[in-house]
Write a protein that holds these residues in place. Structure first.
Motif, short mmCIF file in Angstrom:
data_model
loop_
_atom_site.label_atom_id
_atom_site.label_comp_id
_atom_site.label_asym_id
_atom_site.label_seq_id
_atom_site.Cartn_x
_atom_site.Cartn_y
_atom_site.Cartn_z
N THR A 105 -22.77 7.12 -9.74
CA THR A 105 -22.10 7.50 -8.50
C THR A 105 -20.73 8.06 -8.82
O THR A 105 -20.19 7.85 -9.91
N VAL A 106 -20.14 8.75 -7.88
CA VAL A 106 -18.90 9.49 -8.14
C VAL A 106 -17.73 8.58 -8.47
O VAL A 106 -16.77 9.01 -9.12
N ASN A 107 -17.78 7.32 -8.04
CA ASN A 107 -16.67 6.41 -8.29
C ASN A 107 -16.97 5.34 -9.33
O ASN A 107 -16.23 4.35 -9.44
N ASP A 108 -18.06 5.52 -10.09
CA ASP A 108 -18.34 4.57 -11.16
C ASP A 108 -17.24 4.61 -12.21
O ASP A 108 -16.82 5.69 -12.65
N GLY A 109 -16.78 3.44 -12.61
CA GLY A 109 -15.79 3.35 -13.68
C GLY A 109 -16.27 2.38 -14.73
O GLY A 109 -17.42 2.42 -15.14
N HIS A 110 -15.37 1.48 -15.14
CA HIS A 110 -15.74 0.46 -16.13
C HIS A 110 -16.82 -0.46 -15.56
O HIS A 110 -17.71 -0.91 -16.28
N MET A 111 -16.73 -0.74 -14.24
CA MET A 111 -17.74 -1.55 -13.56
C MET A 111 -18.52 -0.65 -12.60
O MET A 111 -17.96 0.28 -12.02
N PRO A 112 -19.83 -0.91 -12.42
CA PRO A 112 -20.62 -0.09 -11.50
C PRO A 112 -20.17 -0.26 -10.05
O PRO A 112 -19.76 -1.35 -9.65
N GLU A 113 -20.21 0.81 -9.30
CA GLU A 113 -19.81 0.77 -7.90
C GLU A 113 -20.86 0.02 -7.07
O GLU A 113 -22.05 0.23 -7.22
N MET A 114 -20.40 -0.89 -6.19
CA MET A 114 -21.30 -1.69 -5.36
C MET A 114 -21.15 -1.26 -3.89
O MET A 114 -20.09 -0.76 -3.47
N PHE A 115 -22.23 -1.48 -3.11
CA PHE A 115 -22.25 -1.02 -1.72
C PHE A 115 -22.81 -2.10 -0.79
O PHE A 115 -23.58 -2.96 -1.21
N ASP A 116 -22.43 -2.01 0.48
CA ASP A 116 -23.01 -2.89 1.49
C ASP A 116 -24.40 -2.43 1.89
O ASP A 116 -25.25 -3.25 2.25
N ALA A 117 -24.64 -1.12 1.84
CA ALA A 117 -25.96 -0.62 2.25
C ALA A 117 -26.27 0.74 1.63
O ALA A 117 -25.38 1.58 1.48
N PHE A 118 -27.52 0.92 1.28
CA PHE A 118 -28.05 2.22 0.86
C PHE A 118 -28.68 2.86 2.10
O PHE A 118 -29.48 2.23 2.80
#
Length: 279
Positions: free
Chosen positions: A134-147
Motif C-alpha cells: 500500500t502507498v503508506n507501507d513503511g517499516h510496519m505494514p499499514e493496517m485498516f478498519d475495513a477493506f
C-alpha cells in the motif's frame, strides 16, 4: 467424496459457496417438487441434520431448496463433496449425473482462482513488507478498519463512504483499492493479504454491476472461505441503490446495511460506522 475417475476435480476441499446460480437453480427444479418416488428437498434437509422445526419453516417458502443450500453452506464441512455424498445417500444419482458438468465447471473456476494464492503468498510473507503493497507501507505494514470491495461503476458511492467514515468524528481508516494499493502488484495476492491480515472488516458494495465483476466475486468468496466465526464477524454487505437482479445468495445469511430506504438513511452511516468500530 473424493474426485471420481471421470473427473479431475477434488470436491472434498471445495466449499459449497463455489456453486453458482445455474447449479442451484437446477437443484431446485429437481428437489422442490414433493415426490413420493424419489427423495426431495426434505430428505436432503434431514441428511444435512436440519431440525424438524427448521424443515417446517422451509416448507412455507416458494423455493425451499435455495434457502436450504444458503443456510447449509455457512456451516463447517459444507463442501461440494459433502453435498454430492448426501445426494448419493438419498439415491439421487440422476441429479449428480445431470449436473456433473456444471458442477465441475464451477469447481474448476474456484480452483483456478485459489491456485493464485499459494504461489504468491510466500512472496508477500517474505518480501511483501519490505517492498510494500500500500502507498503508506513503511517499516510496519499499514493496517485498516475495513477493506472496501466495489466495482468501478460504484466508485462515486465509495467516495461518499470515505467522506462519511474517514473525514468525520468516526475517523475510520478504509482500504480503497484504487487509492491505497500500489500499482503493479498481483490482485489476488494483495486481496488475500489485505482481507486476511490487515483489515478488521470487509464492506461489500452490492449492485447489479458488482454481480458481473470477477474481482468482486473472488474477493467476496475469499472472505467467506475464512473460518465461520471470522467470516460472519468480518463481512458487511451494503446496498446503496435499487437492484434489478437478485441479491447474491451467498450473502443472504448476513445482515445488510441498506441505503435505499429513505426512512433508514438518517442512521445508515452511524450504524455502519459502529459495525466497523467494533474490536
Amino acid at each position: 467424496m473424493a474426485s471420481s475417475s471421470s473427473s479431475s476435480v477434488n470436491y472434498d476441499w471445495i466449499p459449497a459457496i463455489a456453486l453458482n446460480y445455474g447449479v442451484r437453480k437446477k437443484l431446485a427444479l429437481y428437489l422442490n417438487p414433493t415426490n413420493t418416488v424419489a427423495a426431495d428437498w426434505t430428505d436432503i434437509a434431514e441428511k444435512m441434520e436440519f431440525t424438524y422445526l427448521e424443515i417446517k419453516n422451509y416448507e412455507k417458502l416458494e423455493n425451499p431448496t435455495k434457502k436450504l443450500l444458503e443456510d447449509w453452506q455457512t456451516g463447517a464441512g459444507a463442501t461440494v463433496g459433502k453435498l454430492l455424498s448426501i445426494l448419493e445417500q438419498a439415491e439421487r444419482k440422476d441429479i449428480i449425473s445431470d449436473l456433473r458438468s456444471l458442477i465441475d465447471e464451477d469447481c474448476r473456476i474456484y480452483e483456478e482462482r485459489q491456485k493464485e494464492l499459494p504461489v504468491q503468498v510466500p512472496e508477500v510473507d517474505s518480501r511483501g513488507q519490505d517492498r510494500g503493497i500500500t502507498v503508506n507501507d513503511g517499516h510496519m505494514p499499514e493496517m485498516f478498519d475495513a477493506f472496501i470491495c466495489y466495482c468501478q461503476s460504484d466508485f462515486q458511492f465509495v467516495h461518499e463512504m470515505i467522506r462519511q467514515l474517514e473525514q468525520t468524528e468516526y475517523n475510520l481508516k478504509l482500504c480503497v483499492f484504487d487509492r491505497d494499493v500500489l500499482p503493479g502488484t498481483c490482485v489476488w495476492t494483495i486481496t488475500s493479504e489485505l482481507i486476511e491480515r490487515r483489515c478488521k472488516r470487509m464492506v461489500v458494495v452490492i449492485s447489479d454491476d458488482y454481480l458481473d465483476s470477477d474481482a468482486c466475486d473472488f474477493q467476496t468468496k475469499f472472505a467467506l472461505s475464512l473460518c465461520p466465526g471470522a467470516r460472519t464477524k468480518r463481512l458487511i454487505p451494503v446496498v446503496y441503490k435499487p437492484m434489478k437482479r437478485p441479491f447474491p445468495s451467498i450473502l443472504r445469511f448476513l445482515t445488510v446495511c441498506d441505503y435505499t430506504r429513505p426512512c433508514t438513511q438518517s442512521w445508515f452511516w452511524v450504524r455502519l460506522a459502529k459495525a466497523l468500530s467494533q474490536s
